[in-house]
Design a protein around this motif. Structure first.
Motif, PDB file in Angstrom:
ATOM      1  N   ILE A 120      -1.090  -6.103  -5.174  1.00 30.38           N
ATOM      2  CA  ILE A 120      -1.950  -6.133  -6.363  1.00 30.38           C
ATOM      3  C   ILE A 120      -2.910  -7.319  -6.287  1.00 30.38           C
ATOM      4  CG2 ILE A 120      -1.942  -6.454  -8.861  1.00 30.38           C
ATOM      5  CD1 ILE A 120       0.742  -4.940  -8.898  1.00 30.38           C
ATOM      6  N   TYR A 121      -2.387  -8.460  -5.870  1.00 28.64           N
ATOM      7  CA  TYR A 121      -3.251  -9.630  -5.689  1.00 28.64           C
ATOM      8  C   TYR A 121      -4.319  -9.359  -4.629  1.00 28.64           C
ATOM      9  CZ  TYR A 121      -4.594 -13.930  -3.298  1.00 28.64           C
ATOM     10  OH  TYR A 121      -5.300 -14.906  -2.658  1.00 28.64           O
ATOM     11  N   GLY A 122      -3.917  -8.773  -3.492  1.00 29.71           N
ATOM     12  CA  GLY A 122      -4.861  -8.489  -2.419  1.00 29.71           C
ATOM     13  C   GLY A 122      -5.942  -7.513  -2.840  1.00 29.71           C
ATOM     14  N   ILE A 123      -5.562  -6.484  -3.629  1.00 30.67           N
ATOM     15  CA  ILE A 123      -6.554  -5.512  -4.102  1.00 30.67           C
ATOM     16  C   ILE A 123      -7.587  -6.194  -4.990  1.00 30.67           C
ATOM     17  CG2 ILE A 123      -6.844  -3.513  -5.622  1.00 30.67           C
ATOM     18  CD1 ILE A 123      -4.151  -2.483  -4.521  1.00 30.67           C
ATOM     19  N   THR A 124      -7.124  -7.059  -5.894  1.00 27.71           N
ATOM     20  CA  THR A 124      -8.050  -7.778  -6.781  1.00 27.71           C
ATOM     21  C   THR A 124      -9.016  -8.646  -5.980  1.00 27.71           C
ATOM     22  OG1 THR A 124      -6.320  -7.824  -8.464  1.00 27.71           O
ATOM     23  CG2 THR A 124      -8.189  -9.310  -8.763  1.00 27.71           C
ATOM     24  N   MET A 125      -8.466  -9.379  -5.019  1.00 29.70           N
ATOM     25  CA  MET A 125      -9.295 -10.265  -4.203  1.00 29.70           C
ATOM     26  C   MET A 125     -10.322  -9.470  -3.395  1.00 29.70           C
ATOM     27  SD  MET A 125      -9.482 -13.601  -3.381  1.00 29.70           S
ATOM     28  CE  MET A 125      -7.850 -14.306  -3.474  1.00 29.70           C
ATOM     29  N   LEU A 126      -9.924  -8.371  -2.795  1.00 24.29           N
ATOM     30  CA  LEU A 126     -10.824  -7.589  -1.945  1.00 24.29           C
ATOM     31  C   LEU A 126     -11.909  -6.897  -2.763  1.00 24.29           C
ATOM     32  CD1 LEU A 126      -8.187  -6.059   0.494  1.00 24.29           C
ATOM     33  CD2 LEU A 126      -9.844  -7.841   1.006  1.00 24.29           C
ATOM     34  N   ARG A 171      12.773  -8.158  -3.640  1.00 24.70           N
ATOM     35  CA  ARG A 171      11.932  -8.060  -2.433  1.00 24.70           C
ATOM     36  C   ARG A 171      10.780  -7.093  -2.655  1.00 24.70           C
ATOM     37  NH1 ARG A 171      13.343  -5.129   2.361  1.00 24.70           N
ATOM     38  NH2 ARG A 171      12.298  -5.959   4.205  1.00 24.70           N
ATOM     39  N   GLN A 172      11.069  -5.934  -3.257  1.00 20.27           N
ATOM     40  CA  GLN A 172      10.021  -4.951  -3.513  1.00 20.27           C
ATOM     41  C   GLN A 172       9.010  -5.450  -4.537  1.00 20.27           C
ATOM     42  OE1 GLN A 172      12.123  -1.375  -4.601  1.00 20.27           O
ATOM     43  NE2 GLN A 172      12.388  -0.725  -2.468  1.00 20.27           N
ATOM     44  N   SER A 173       9.480  -6.195  -5.535  1.00 16.05           N
ATOM     45  CA  SER A 173       8.545  -6.746  -6.529  1.00 16.05           C
ATOM     46  C   SER A 173       7.618  -7.780  -5.890  1.00 16.05           C
ATOM     47  CB  SER A 173       9.319  -7.367  -7.688  1.00 16.05           C
ATOM     48  OG  SER A 173      10.071  -8.491  -7.240  1.00 16.05           O
ATOM     49  N   ALA A 174       8.137  -8.561  -4.925  1.00 14.57           N
ATOM     50  CA  ALA A 174       7.290  -9.541  -4.235  1.00 14.57           C
ATOM     51  C   ALA A 174       6.219  -8.837  -3.404  1.00 14.57           C
ATOM     52  CB  ALA A 174       8.158 -10.434  -3.354  1.00 14.57           C
ATOM     53  N   ILE A 175       6.589  -7.753  -2.719  1.00 12.13           N
ATOM     54  CA  ILE A 175       5.609  -7.020  -1.915  1.00 12.13           C
ATOM     55  C   ILE A 175       4.569  -6.366  -2.808  1.00 12.13           C
ATOM     56  CG2 ILE A 175       5.338  -5.117  -0.280  1.00 12.13           C
ATOM     57  CD1 ILE A 175       8.150  -5.748   0.748  1.00 12.13           C
ATOM     58  N   SER A 176       5.000  -5.775  -3.935  1.00 15.26           N
ATOM     59  CA  SER A 176       4.048  -5.162  -4.871  1.00 15.26           C
ATOM     60  C   SER A 176       3.086  -6.204  -5.434  1.00 15.26           C
ATOM     61  CB  SER A 176       4.808  -4.476  -6.012  1.00 15.26           C
ATOM     62  OG  SER A 176       5.647  -3.448  -5.530  1.00 15.26           O
ATOM     63  N   MET A 177       3.628  -7.391  -5.760  1.00 15.86           N
ATOM     64  CA  MET A 177       2.784  -8.474  -6.273  1.00 15.86           C
ATOM     65  C   MET A 177       1.711  -8.851  -5.248  1.00 15.86           C
ATOM     66  SD  MET A 177       3.960 -12.355  -7.099  1.00 15.86           S
ATOM     67  CE  MET A 177       4.374 -12.509  -5.350  1.00 15.86           C
ATOM     68  N   PHE A 178       2.085  -8.926  -3.973  1.00 10.57           N
ATOM     69  CA  PHE A 178       1.111  -9.266  -2.938  1.00 10.57           C
ATOM     70  C   PHE A 178      -0.004  -8.233  -2.870  1.00 10.57           C
ATOM     71  CE2 PHE A 178      -0.506  -8.565   1.316  1.00 10.57           C
ATOM     72  CZ  PHE A 178      -0.949  -9.828   1.677  1.00 10.57           C
ATOM     73  N   ASN A 225       9.505   6.672  -0.778  1.00 13.59           N
ATOM     74  CA  ASN A 225       8.533   6.434  -1.844  1.00 13.59           C
ATOM     75  C   ASN A 225       8.850   5.118  -2.560  1.00 13.59           C
ATOM     76  OD1 ASN A 225       6.359   6.915  -3.517  1.00 13.59           O
ATOM     77  ND2 ASN A 225       7.533   8.166  -4.957  1.00 13.59           N
ATOM     78  N   PRO A 226       8.636   3.968  -1.898  1.00 14.68           N
ATOM     79  CA  PRO A 226       8.859   2.683  -2.557  1.00 14.68           C
ATOM     80  C   PRO A 226       7.781   2.440  -3.614  1.00 14.68           C
ATOM     81  CG  PRO A 226       7.920   2.352  -0.383  1.00 14.68           C
ATOM     82  CD  PRO A 226       8.207   3.809  -0.497  1.00 14.68           C
ATOM     83  N   PRO A 227       7.984   1.498  -4.512  1.00  7.68           N
ATOM     84  CA  PRO A 227       7.003   1.263  -5.593  1.00  7.68           C
ATOM     85  C   PRO A 227       5.657   0.741  -5.105  1.00  7.68           C
ATOM     86  CG  PRO A 227       8.760  -0.386  -5.649  1.00  7.68           C
ATOM     87  CD  PRO A 227       9.190   0.673  -4.683  1.00  7.68           C
ATOM     88  N   PHE A 228       5.606   0.206  -3.910  1.00  9.31           N
ATOM     89  CA  PHE A 228       4.342  -0.337  -3.396  1.00  9.31           C
ATOM     90  C   PHE A 228       3.647   0.622  -2.433  1.00  9.31           C
ATOM     91  CE2 PHE A 228       8.012  -2.074  -1.095  1.00  9.31           C
ATOM     92  CZ  PHE A 228       7.798  -1.546   0.161  1.00  9.31           C
ATOM     93  N   ARG A 229       4.052   1.872  -2.402  1.00  8.19           N
ATOM     94  CA  ARG A 229       3.493   2.790  -1.398  1.00  8.19           C
ATOM     95  C   ARG A 229       1.994   2.979  -1.587  1.00  8.19           C
ATOM     96  NH1 ARG A 229       5.462   9.081  -0.294  1.00  8.19           N
ATOM     97  NH2 ARG A 229       3.882   9.546   1.305  1.00  8.19           N
ATOM     98  N   ASN A 272      -0.206  -0.117  -1.230  1.00  7.53           N
ATOM     99  CA  ASN A 272      -0.408  -0.384   0.196  1.00  7.53           C
ATOM    100  C   ASN A 272      -1.577   0.426   0.737  1.00  7.53           C
ATOM    101  OD1 ASN A 272      -0.172  -1.090   2.881  1.00  7.53           O
ATOM    102  ND2 ASN A 272       1.811  -0.122   3.193  1.00  7.53           N
ATOM    103  N   LEU A 273      -1.681   1.690   0.298  1.00  6.60           N
ATOM    104  CA  LEU A 273      -2.789   2.546   0.743  1.00  6.60           C
ATOM    105  C   LEU A 273      -4.129   1.988   0.265  1.00  6.60           C
ATOM    106  CD1 LEU A 273      -3.816   5.219   2.015  1.00  6.60           C
ATOM    107  CD2 LEU A 273      -3.461   6.267  -0.236  1.00  6.60           C
ATOM    108  N   ILE A 274      -4.207   1.651  -1.031  1.00  7.86           N
ATOM    109  CA  ILE A 274      -5.462   1.124  -1.575  1.00  7.86           C
ATOM    110  C   ILE A 274      -5.835  -0.195  -0.891  1.00  7.86           C
ATOM    111  CG2 ILE A 274      -6.595   0.305  -3.660  1.00  7.86           C
ATOM    112  CD1 ILE A 274      -4.741   2.184  -5.241  1.00  7.86           C
ATOM    113  N   TYR A 275      -4.845  -1.049  -0.672  1.00  6.86           N
ATOM    114  CA  TYR A 275      -5.084  -2.330  -0.015  1.00  6.86           C
ATOM    115  C   TYR A 275      -5.628  -2.133   1.407  1.00  6.86           C
ATOM    116  CZ  TYR A 275      -3.956  -6.807   2.212  1.00  6.86           C
ATOM    117  OH  TYR A 275      -4.008  -7.974   2.912  1.00  6.86           O
TER     118      TYR A 275
END
Length: 592
Positions: free
Chosen positions: A340-346, A331-338, A406-410, A413-416
């Motif tokens: 990273i994808y969103g940051i690239t797109m933005l 679940r955490q890897s799926a959220i992190s993947m989202f 402190n999850p791996p996508f913390r 999430n801030l950058i996004y």
């Protein structure tokens, strides 16, 4: 006779001042009279605007009140009451549209003013596609009712039938009458148009509430699987068994069609609002002209990158939906993947929008200040719908900075969240800058190209004047030759005389090709790229990819109830923003 060329008249008595003061008072009275006449002439229109606006607002508030009561699962107010109210509003709108179409048919001999900027063919084509999907959803609703007809209200069958009829009639109205500038029965027509606006807004709110309830139940189901025992799912299901084997299929399919139905009603309400603003308006003929045909020559980079973004979006959506239901690490890897994808797109969208802004600032074209209700509404909707995602992003920033976990996508999430705020700033500026740029004239489509003499023109009015010697006898001989031909043809004889060679050169194998303007080419590619990116960012939340429900950071900071309320407010606005940006960027693409 005295000429008043300077200080030639001197006031030697006390009556001079009184005469001048009486003249000034007469001028003040004339100005006041003109102002009073203009205000009194404008008063009925403003009064009708306020009255009709208040009428529509109260219709919407009645529907929202019913929705809030239904959300509490109170038996005294049920879904059938809301659907009955919406059905009555749709029937009233159908009656008004039939009256309007018949009235226009009786006045077909009189010319009706039309606002060509109100909408375009491709917008109406897109709305027609959304309407077809809404009709499919109505068919599924009817099928769902057939399975449970023994224990559900008949309103559940009447509503989709009326909604389908309403959709078909409304699409016809959009294609043939949405550009009309109404000048007769203005007060009555204002109430009719605003009734249609707020009926569609109410249907949009109903779709948003149904979709939010669906995602909320899925979210609670996931939390219950993770061990949150104090959360319960409150779903209103029929109190009987389905008599067919397709009820679950109908129910599941409906959830995937909600996004299209939602976008259909909000776009229709926007177009009808423009029609409402045009009632009684005097059209400026200089700005009421159709745009030129859009050329797609040289479009390569933008479409390729856009298709790549769209393909990666579909892949991310499939992986996210399949992995978010799994164990914690998956679940955490799926959220992190989202993220990273969103940051690239933005980042790509911010760079593209900033490049477009720099090109516009380098090209010193004046702004178009003409009155255009459609363009003004586009600007207001861009800003208004941005508020939802901005609010959601700032809540996420506060949650990330104040959270103890402190999850791996913390930090992703801030950058996004920061990029979401920045990207909407840049994109809004780019769209508004493009829409308010004054379009260049037809004769000189490119200011950077030298003005070529119009020697290849076949239109006499556009041909350059001839400054040499003109042989009038040669021209007169040619005219006499033509008249002789006509006389011979009338008498049945055939006669042909020698003609002058055409002054228009024939088409030859080699032809000079107009060089492409590099600035325009870049702007077109930017517009196409941003269209595809906005479609991608609409697809993800519309079909279930919503990490704001699943990451847990915001829920830890704000609490379950507060955060879900924020999401139910912000996500529908964000979905509308993305789809409205697609429409606005396509208009930018056409104007470049």
């Amino acid at each position: 006779m005295v000429e008043h060329g300077g200080l030639d008249i001197m006031c030697l008595n006390k009556n001079c001042h009184s005469s001048s003061s009486s003249t000034s008072s007469d001028q003040d009275k004339k100005i006041f009279t003109k102002l009073k006449l203009s205000l009194s002439a404008d008063y009925p229109r403003k009064n009708a605007e306020f009255l009709s606006g208040q009428y529509g607002t109260n219709l919407l508030l009645i529907g929202v009140a019913l929705m809030l009561a239904i959300a509490q699962h109170n038996r005294s107010v049920e879904e059938r009451h809301l659907l009955s109210f919406a059905t009555c509003l749709m029937i009233l709108q159908l009656i008004w549209m039939m009256w309007y179409i018949l009235a226009r048919h009786r006045q077909k001999n009189s010319r009706t003013e039309r606002d060509v900027n109100a909408t375009t063919c491709w917008i109406r084509g897109g709305l027609t596609l959304l309407a077809v999907l809404s009709l499919i959803m109505d068919a599924l609703r009817i099928g769902y009712y057939v399975g449970y007809r023994s224990c559900v209200s008949a309103v559940l069958a009447v509503y989709p039938v009326i909604h389908a009829t309403h959709t078909i009639a409304q699409v016809h109205f959009l294609w043939f009458h949405i550009k009309d500038v109404i000048k007769s029965f203005e007060t009555f027509e204002r109430f009719g148009v605003i009734h249609a606006v707020f009926t569609n807004l109410l249907l949009w709110c109903n779709g948003v509430m149904s979709e939010a309830e669906h995602f909320m139940n899925n979210h609670i189901r996931r939390l219950s699987a993770l061990g949150y025992e104090n959360l319960t799912i409150e779903e209103s299901k029929p109190q009987c068994n389905c008599t067919t084997s397709t009820c679950s299929l109908f129910s599941t399919s409906l959830k995937y069609l909600f996004p299209f139905n939602i976008e259909y009603h909000i776009f229709v309400s926007a177009l009808l609002f423009v029609m409402w603003k045009n009632i009684g308006r005097t059209i400026d003929l200089s700005s009421n002209r159709k745009s030129l045909v859009t050329k797609t020559q040289g479009l390569t980079v933008g479409p390729i990158l856009g298709l790549l973004a769209l393909a990666s979006t579909i892949a991310i959506l499939v992986v996210y939906i399949t992995r978010v239901e799994g164990p914690l690490e998956m679940r955490q890897s799926a959220i992190s993947m989202f993220y990273i994808y969103g940051i690239t797109m933005l980042v790509v969208m911010c760079f593209a929008g900033a490049s477009g802004l720099l090109i516009y600032r380098a090209n010193h074209m004046p702004l178009d200040t003409s009155k255009n209700p459609s363009r003004q509404l586009d600007t207001e909707l861009l800003f208004g719908s941005s508020i939802g995602s901005w609010f959601m992003s700032w809540c996420s920033i506060v949650a990330v900075l104040s959270s103890n976990s402190n999850p791996p996508f913390r930090w992703t999430n801030l950058i996004y969240s920061v990029l979401i705020v920045l990207e909407k700033y840049v994109q809004n500026l780019f769209i508004i800058e493009s829409l308010y740029r004054q379009q260049e004239s037809v004769e000189r489509a490119d200011p950077e190209l030298p003005a070529a003499p119009e020697v290849f023109s076949v239109t006499s009015s556009l041909a350059p004047p001839f400054n040499g010697i003109i042989n009038r006898a040669y021209e007169a001989a040619d005219r006499s030759c033509i008249s002789m031909e006509k006389e011979q043809e009338e008498s049945g004889q055939v006669y042909r005389c020698q003609r002058k060679h055409s002054e228009v050169p024939l088409h030859v194998g080699t032809q000079a090709v107009e060089p492409l303007n590099m600035k325009r080419l870049i702007l077109k590619n930017i517009a196409v790229l941003m269209i595809m990116c906005n479609i991608s960012l609409w697809i993800l939340p519309a079909f279930g990819c919503r990490p704001q429900y699943d990451n847990g950071l915001e829920q830890e900071t704000f609490g379950f109830t507060t955060w879900t309320t924020v999401l139910n407010f912000a996500i529908p606005l964000n979905l509308f923003y993305r789809m409205h940006s697609v429409a606005s960027l396509f208009e930018v693409f056409r104007r470049v």
